[in-house]
Design an enzyme around this catalytic site. Structure first.
Site, PDB file in Angstrom:
ATOM      1  CG  ASP A 106      -8.570  -1.566   8.471  1.00  0.00           C
ATOM      2  OD1 ASP A 106      -7.353  -2.423   8.162  1.00  0.00           O
ATOM      3  OD2 ASP A 106      -8.270  -0.282   8.575  1.00  0.00           O
ATOM      4  CG  HIS A 112       2.208  -3.969  -5.170  1.00  0.00           C
ATOM      5  ND1 HIS A 112       1.511  -3.638  -3.623  1.00  0.00           N
ATOM      6  CD2 HIS A 112       3.486  -3.485  -5.320  1.00  0.00           C
ATOM      7  CE1 HIS A 112       2.151  -2.412  -3.671  1.00  0.00           C
ATOM      8  NE2 HIS A 112       3.356  -2.557  -3.537  1.00  0.00           N
ATOM      9  CG  ASP A 150      -3.937  -6.311  -6.653  1.00  0.00           C
ATOM     10  OD1 ASP A 150      -4.163  -5.356  -5.267  1.00  0.00           O
ATOM     11  OD2 ASP A 150      -2.517  -6.146  -7.520  1.00  0.00           O
ATOM     12  CG  ASP A 178      -6.597  -2.698   4.700  1.00  0.00           C
ATOM     13  OD1 ASP A 178      -6.940  -1.935   4.875  1.00  0.00           O
ATOM     14  OD2 ASP A 178      -5.739  -2.694   5.743  1.00  0.00           O
ATOM     15  CG  ASN A 237       0.100  -5.238  -0.628  1.00  0.00           C
ATOM     16  OD1 ASN A 237       0.137  -5.650  -1.779  1.00  0.00           O
ATOM     17  ND2 ASN A 237       0.253  -4.669  -1.234  1.00  0.00           N
TER      18      ASN A 237
END
Length: 356
Positions: free
Chosen positions: A244, A257, A261, A296, A252
């Site tokens: 994690d 976003h 990514d 994530d 983010n």
């Protein structure tokens, strides 16, 4: 080699020129008697011509009756030249329908050996062995000829209607066989295309659209296969690493976003670099049907480890690699990772228990 524009190709092999003349008259001359027209109503009379044939290898003579009965004749005086022509024709994707072969041809291959050579080129060729009398060749015919359902016998002298009717029936059988084969080939092609489509759909269903790594459904299927093995077949040195990312939400939200990514793709690449090429690195999809774990989160499945501490070494390598700064939108950002390890053993019941 002459390219025929007819579907019914006849191969005439005989060392006597008179036999070739006889076949020319049979297939290139109009039926004279009304009784014959009644016996073979589909043999419609038509005007046609007869070619001047070369004494060594006669050319092609094509006579047109009705659209259903158009024959192309090719003449050869030896089995050797006939086999060569058949091979050349086959190289063009075309084949003879029927071969009329004299059983005895002095100075070269006899009719039976010629038939075998022709069947090596086209196993579906119908062959009519012609002979005027019983001879020694017939005694060995049963041993030499293995395609008995495509072998026929015709006695000399020929009956004109018998030869034409035989040629018509065998050519019709050959046409139906080839049409049937085309249908089979088409079906096989469609099956192959469907299998490729199913495989493509399966790959799409088992891949993460962002990182192109195997996804959660793939992982669950793989884990279930591993834990369902009999206990004596299980490798106790199999491990699952659950990762994690730390501070991913901050990056983010602050950079957008697209930046998030980009970070996930770079993390996926670093994890893959830390794992052996025969291990499977899996990003759990946030759209999992069973559990939504978050974008994530990653899982690494390690198989066939020599020792359990190998999993710890790989885990340390991953943590160290991810702790190094990333370049996102021309900025250097740092994230950490929280990591847990589970080893598969006889007590593992299913994939969900292993992930828990």
């Amino acid at each position: 080699m002459t390219t025929y524009n007819v579907e019914n190709r006849l191969l005439i092999i005989d060392d006597h020129p008179s036999i070739h003349d006889t076949f020319e008259k049979i297939f290139a001359r109009a039926l004279p008697a009304p009784a014959e027209e009644t016996a073979l109503t589909h043999f419609a009379a038509a005007n046609d011509t007869k070619n001047d044939l070369n004494p060594e290898q006669r050319g092609t003579s094509t006579s047109t009756r009705s659209p259903a009965l158009t024959f192309g004749l090719q003449h050869h005086f030896s089995g050797e030249t006939a086999v060569k022509s058949a091979r050349e024709l086959a190289s063009q994707g075309n084949y003879f329908s029927v071969a009329f072969i004299d059983i005895e041809m002095p100075g070269g291959m006899n009719g039976l050996l010629t038939a075998e050579r022709l069947w090596e080129i086209d196993p579906n060729l119908h062959i009519v062995i012609c002979s005027g009398q019983q001879n020694d060749c017939w005694e060995s015919a049963g041993d030499l000829l293995s395609h008995r359902d495509q072998l026929f016998v015709l006695k000399k002298p020929f009956d004109r209607l018998e030869v034409r009717q035989l040629a018509h029936s065998l050519c019709g059988k050959q046409r139906r066989h080839r049409a049937h084969q085309r249908c089979i080939d088409k079906l096989e092609s469609e099956v192959q295309q469907r299998r490729q489509s199913e495989e493509s759909m399966r790959r799409i269903a088992h891949r993460d659209s962002l990182t192109d790594l195997p996804n959660r459904p793939y992982l669950l299927e793989k884990l279930n296969r591993l834990v369902s093995r009999p206990a004596k077949l299980r490798n106790v040195h199999q491990a699952v690493l659950f990762l994690d990312l730390d501070n991913f939400k901050v990056i983010n939200d602050s950079l957008g976003h697209d930046a998030g990514d980009d970070l996930l793709n770079q993390v996926a690449q670093r994890i893959s670099d830390c794992v052996r090429c025969d291990d499977v690195t899996t990003r759990i999809s946030i759209d999992g049907e069973t559990v939504r774990l978050g974008g994530d989160e990653f899982v690494v499945l390690l198989e066939q480890l020599s020792h359990q501490h190998d999993a710890l070494s790989i885990a340390d390598r991953i943590v160290e690699k991810i702790s190094q700064p990333f370049v996102i939108s021309d900025r250097r950002v740092s994230v950490g990772t929280s990591l847990g390890i589970a080893f598969l053993d006889d007590k593992s019941q299913d994939a969900h228990e292993v992930l828990r």
